[in-house]
Structure formats: structure tokens, C-alpha cells
Design a protein around this motif. Structure first.
Motif, short mmCIF file in Angstrom:
data_model
loop_
_atom_site.label_atom_id
_atom_site.label_comp_id
_atom_site.label_asym_id
_atom_site.label_seq_id
_atom_site.Cartn_x
_atom_site.Cartn_y
_atom_site.Cartn_z
N SER A 66 0.99 -1.13 0.03
CA SER A 66 0.05 -0.06 -0.04
C SER A 66 0.87 1.43 0.08
CB SER A 66 -0.88 0.13 1.21
OG SER A 66 -0.30 -0.02 2.32
N LEU A 67 2.05 1.09 0.33
CA LEU A 67 2.97 1.95 0.16
C LEU A 67 3.83 2.01 -1.01
CD1 LEU A 67 4.42 2.82 3.72
CD2 LEU A 67 2.93 4.04 2.77
N PRO A 68 4.31 3.05 -1.70
CA PRO A 68 5.04 2.61 -2.86
C PRO A 68 6.77 2.24 -2.61
CG PRO A 68 5.16 5.11 -2.27
CD PRO A 68 4.15 4.37 -1.08
N TYR A 69 6.77 1.02 -2.10
CA TYR A 69 7.86 0.31 -2.03
C TYR A 69 8.10 -0.47 -3.35
CZ TYR A 69 8.46 0.87 3.12
OH TYR A 69 8.72 1.59 4.12
N LEU A 114 8.88 9.41 -6.94
CA LEU A 114 7.84 9.76 -6.12
C LEU A 114 6.72 10.66 -6.69
CD1 LEU A 114 8.98 8.83 -2.74
CD2 LEU A 114 8.00 7.11 -4.20
N LYS A 115 5.26 10.38 -6.76
CA LYS A 115 4.48 11.33 -6.87
C LYS A 115 4.27 12.03 -5.59
CE LYS A 115 2.32 8.57 -10.56
NZ LYS A 115 1.01 7.94 -10.81
N LYS A 116 3.58 13.19 -5.81
CA LYS A 116 3.07 13.92 -4.46
C LYS A 116 2.30 13.15 -3.55
CE LYS A 116 1.29 18.27 -2.60
NZ LYS A 116 0.57 17.48 -1.28
N SER A 117 1.38 12.28 -4.23
CA SER A 117 0.34 11.29 -3.19
C SER A 117 1.28 10.20 -2.67
CB SER A 117 -0.47 10.73 -4.31
OG SER A 117 -0.16 10.24 -5.21
N ASN A 244 23.43 13.37 5.89
CA ASN A 244 22.84 12.98 4.51
C ASN A 244 21.48 12.14 4.40
OD1 ASN A 244 23.45 12.79 1.85
ND2 ASN A 244 24.05 10.74 1.97
N TYR A 245 20.77 12.48 5.34
CA TYR A 245 19.52 11.91 5.63
C TYR A 245 18.51 12.36 4.47
CZ TYR A 245 20.40 10.32 10.61
OH TYR A 245 20.91 9.73 11.51
N LEU A 246 17.69 11.22 4.21
CA LEU A 246 16.62 11.55 2.91
C LEU A 246 15.51 12.32 3.64
CD1 LEU A 246 15.83 11.52 0.01
CD2 LEU A 246 14.91 8.94 0.53
N ASN A 247 15.26 13.37 3.17
CA ASN A 247 14.04 14.27 3.90
C ASN A 247 12.77 13.99 2.68
OD1 ASN A 247 12.03 15.95 4.82
ND2 ASN A 247 13.69 17.29 5.52
N VAL A 248 11.93 13.10 3.24
CA VAL A 248 10.94 12.53 2.04
C VAL A 248 9.74 13.84 1.62
CG1 VAL A 248 9.29 11.64 3.88
CG2 VAL A 248 9.50 10.66 1.42
N ASP A 249 9.71 14.83 2.81
CA ASP A 249 8.51 15.49 2.50
C ASP A 249 9.07 17.05 2.35
OD1 ASP A 249 9.51 16.16 4.97
OD2 ASP A 249 7.70 16.92 5.75
N LYS A 250 10.41 17.43 2.37
CA LYS A 250 10.97 18.58 1.75
C LYS A 250 11.93 18.59 0.79
CE LYS A 250 9.75 20.67 6.46
NZ LYS A 250 10.49 21.18 7.67
N SER A 251 12.31 17.25 0.64
CA SER A 251 13.45 17.42 -0.68
C SER A 251 12.71 17.81 -2.01
CB SER A 251 13.90 15.95 -0.48
OG SER A 251 14.76 15.92 -1.78
N ASP A 253 13.85 16.95 -4.99
CA ASP A 253 14.06 15.66 -5.93
C ASP A 253 13.09 14.57 -5.36
OD1 ASP A 253 14.91 14.06 -7.65
OD2 ASP A 253 17.12 13.66 -6.64
N SER A 254 12.39 14.27 -6.43
CA SER A 254 11.50 13.09 -6.22
C SER A 254 11.88 11.63 -6.22
CB SER A 254 10.04 13.31 -6.80
OG SER A 254 10.41 13.30 -8.44
N THR A 255 13.36 11.56 -6.64
CA THR A 255 13.58 10.45 -7.12
C THR A 255 14.30 9.84 -5.66
OG1 THR A 255 14.62 11.21 -9.12
CG2 THR A 255 15.55 9.28 -8.27
N VAL A 256 13.81 8.45 -5.38
CA VAL A 256 14.32 7.78 -4.16
C VAL A 256 15.07 6.45 -4.82
CG1 VAL A 256 13.73 6.54 -2.00
CG2 VAL A 256 12.47 8.74 -2.70
N VAL A 257 16.44 6.06 -4.08
CA VAL A 257 17.02 4.96 -4.48
C VAL A 257 16.77 4.07 -3.16
CG1 VAL A 257 19.11 3.85 -5.39
CG2 VAL A 257 18.56 6.07 -6.16
N PHE A 258 16.35 2.91 -3.31
CA PHE A 258 16.02 1.88 -2.38
C PHE A 258 17.29 0.71 -2.47
CE2 PHE A 258 11.81 3.70 -2.68
CZ PHE A 258 11.40 3.86 -1.55
N THR A 259 18.12 0.73 -1.49
CA THR A 259 19.27 -0.08 -1.40
C THR A 259 19.28 -1.08 -0.11
OG1 THR A 259 20.44 1.67 -0.44
CG2 THR A 259 20.63 1.58 -2.82
N TYR A 260 20.23 -1.89 -0.28
CA TYR A 260 20.14 -2.84 0.99
C TYR A 260 21.43 -3.54 0.94
CZ TYR A 260 19.21 -6.75 -2.35
OH TYR A 260 18.92 -7.73 -3.30
N ASP A 261 21.98 -3.87 2.12
CA ASP A 261 23.18 -4.63 2.40
C ASP A 261 22.65 -6.11 2.94
OD1 ASP A 261 24.56 -2.48 1.78
OD2 ASP A 261 24.75 -2.05 4.02
N VAL A 262 23.32 -7.02 2.63
CA VAL A 262 22.93 -8.51 3.44
C VAL A 262 24.36 -8.90 4.13
CG1 VAL A 262 22.32 -10.78 2.79
CG2 VAL A 262 21.27 -8.84 1.49
#
Length: 326
Positions: A66-69, A114-117, A244-251, A253-262
């Protein structure tokens, strides 16, 4: 006949009370994943499933997607056992690739514009303290949180969508877009393979270290196949830098890169003891679901009154029949 009716009604009452109390305490119960453990060899795939989103503020669970993951090309609900159904789980496949004893660094899960919604959806989830629930080998994900005034850490289920921080400019919402997946394993000799001395691997722990990182790269657009991140790489793991935190509501730039380590960590914990960390968890940040408890007691009260009325009617008819001389 009347005695049989009364016994049946009492049996229904006991069942109703059991279900209601189980519903009230569902936060502290866990289904048994199975009797036989799953064994793995090195580089075998270990499937990571996503589950629901929960909050102690709203009491309303949501589906993970339901979230844009990041979504896989094909995703859907997995078959669930009775315990998973009763606890309201919604288990689905994911884009995260895990291979036994194969560590990874700065893997790109996906890139989202990400869109505004969609930004607003993340902001609302962060404000409502929603937590994400995953599963690996039937083990729910957790995080280690520091206890104020103590050197110990508490293990809690799920990890936050993000976090907030107040500054002079207002409230900032930061999205956890980088996840360090830590899987603990235990090797033992079972003597069932071609080589009796070959150890088998069992998963005995699963937790995540969430981070918020405003990723950077050279160029205007990001191509997952060729673009290299400057904030992390396979040889340089990501760091949790507050600058270097990602401010999701005030940034802007609407591009978000999702990354992960294992990260795979060897553990001395036996497979039969792997649930102890969940059962012994006493995190101070957990809140009581008063709404669920009140709702359960109201159901108990309603069922008790209804059954009492039925019993009184049945007994009144029997007494009238016994007192009737004809």
C-alpha cells in the motif's frame, strides 16, 4: 435435552472466551513455523517475504505494497498457515535477493520517482509510527533499540518506515530507504548428506538496521544497470550519516533509490532456541493495544449476555413443564 442444550451453550461460551482472549493478546503470541527445520547449503536462496504494516497509534494494519515500495514483476499472497491467518498476516514475495552465507553491499532494490501522493503516503506512515514486517524462514524481522539509561538493547519486532526530527525550520520526516539485512545462522552436522561431515546451515536470527540515505550519483538520471552510487558501493558499505538523511517531504528531488546490504553472521544459538529472543523481548517503547483489548472485552460481554438470555429461556420452559401437573 435441556441438559444437553445447556452443556452445548457452555461449550460455545468457553470457545468464544478463548478466541476473544487470543485476539486481545495477539501481539504477544507467535505461530509455530513447523516441526522440521529448513536446512540450507551455501549460496542456496533464502526467500525474504514482506508482510503487513502495523502501528500502535492507529491500530489499523495495511498491506506492505500500500506504500510505494519496490515491487517484483510478479507478486501475490503466499499460502498461509492457520496462525498466520489468525494474526492477520499478508505474506507476499519481494525484490530482495538473499543467498545463504553470501554477503552483499549496496545492492539496488529499485529506483522510484515519487509522486506527491506517494510522498504524502510515506509522510503519513512516518507520522503514525508505522512499522514494516518481513519474514525469512518463517522468522519475523526485528530491530535492536537502545534502552535509555542502560547499556542493554531491546529487540522489537518490525522496523520503522522512517523517523522524525524537530528543527528550528519545523518537523522533518526521514525515510528509511537503505536496509542492512542481518541473518544469523547455525552450522551443525546432521550426517544425512553424501558427506556425513558436511555441515548443514539453519537460520536462527533475522534483524534489520534501517538507515536514511540521500543517495548521490554522477549524471542526471539513474540507470540501475550502469549508474554507480557515490554514497555506497560493493566495497564501501553505507553509513548512517545525519548530514545525509533523506527528507521525504521537503526534498525537491522526487527520485528515491532503495538499497540494501546483506550480512550473514555465524551464531551459537541452536535452532530450537531461535524464538527465545522474541519471547523474552521487553522493549519499553511498545504500547498496549487498548482498542483491541476493549473490543475483545465488549465481544465477551455481548456473548455472555446473549448466552445467558438463551439459557434463561430454556430453563424457564423446563421449569414450567415440571410444574405443570398435566
Amino acid at each position: 435435552a435441556s441438559c444437553h442444550c445447556i452443556c452445548t451453550m457452555f461449550l460455545y461460551l468457553i470457545c468464544a472466551l478463548s478466541v476473544a482472549f487470543a485476539s486481545a493478546a495477539h501481539r504477544h503470541t507467535y505461530y509455530l513455523p513447523g516441526v522440521a527445520p529448513s536446512t540450507y547449503n551455501k549460496a542456496d536462496p533464502a526467500k525474504l517475504y514482506v508482510n503487513k504494516l502495523t502501528s500502535t497509534k492507529t491500530q489499523i494494519p495495511y498491506d506492505y505494497y500500500s506504500l510505494p515500495y519496490c515491487r517484483p514483476k510478479k507478486f501475490g499472497l503466499q499460502s498461509e498457515n492457520l496462525g498466520e491467518v489468525l494474526s492477520g498476516d499478508r505474506i507476499e514475495n519481494s525484490v530482495y535477493k538473499l543467498e545463504v552465507k553470501v554477503s552483499k553491499s549496496c545492492e539496488v532494490a529499485c529506483v522510484k520517482k515519487l509522486k506527491k501522493s506517494e510522498k504524502d503516503a510515506f509522510v503519513k506512515a512516518i507520522d503514525d509510527d508505522y512499522k514494516v514486517h518481513w519474514m525469512v524462514d518463517n522468522m519475523p524481522v526485528g530491530v535492536l533499540n537502545s534502552i535509555p539509561g542502560s547499556e542493554e538493547k531491546a529487540f522489537t519486532r518490525g522496523f520503522p518506515v522512517g523517523f522524525t526530527s524537530k528543527t528550528s525550520a519545523g518537523l522533518n520526516r526521514f525515510l528509511n530507504n537503505h536496509l542492512r539485512i542481518i541473518v544469523k545462522y547455525h552450522d551443525d552436522i546432521d550426517g544425512t548428506g553424501d558427506n556425513e561431515d558436511e555441515p548443514t546451515t539453519k537460520i536462527v536470527g533475522f534483524r534489520v538496521e534501517p538507515m536514511s540515505i540521500k543517495h548521490a550519483w554522477a549524471g542526471d538520471s539513474f540507470n540501475p544497470g550502469s549508474t554507480t552510487l557515490s554514497t555506497c558501493s560493493s566495497s564501501s558499505p553505507a553509513t548512517n550519516d545525519p548530514r545525509n538523511y533523506l527528507n521525504v517531504d521537503k526534498s525537491p528531488d522526487s527520485t528515491v533509490v532503495f538499497t540494501y546490504d546483506v550480512v550473514w553472521e555465524k551464531s551459537a544459538v541452536e535452532w530450537t532456541e531461535r524464538w527465545d529472543v522474541y519471547l523474552n523481548s521487553n522493549a519499553p517503547s511498545e504500547k498496549v493495544h487498548w482498542f483491541s483489548i476493549t473490543n475483545s472485552f465488549m465481544i465477551i460481554l455481548f456473548l455472555s449476555v446473549m448466552i445467558a438470555i438463551i439459557l434463561l429461556r430454556a430453563l424457564r420452559k423446563d421449569i414450567a413443564q415440571y410444574n405443570d401437573p398435566s
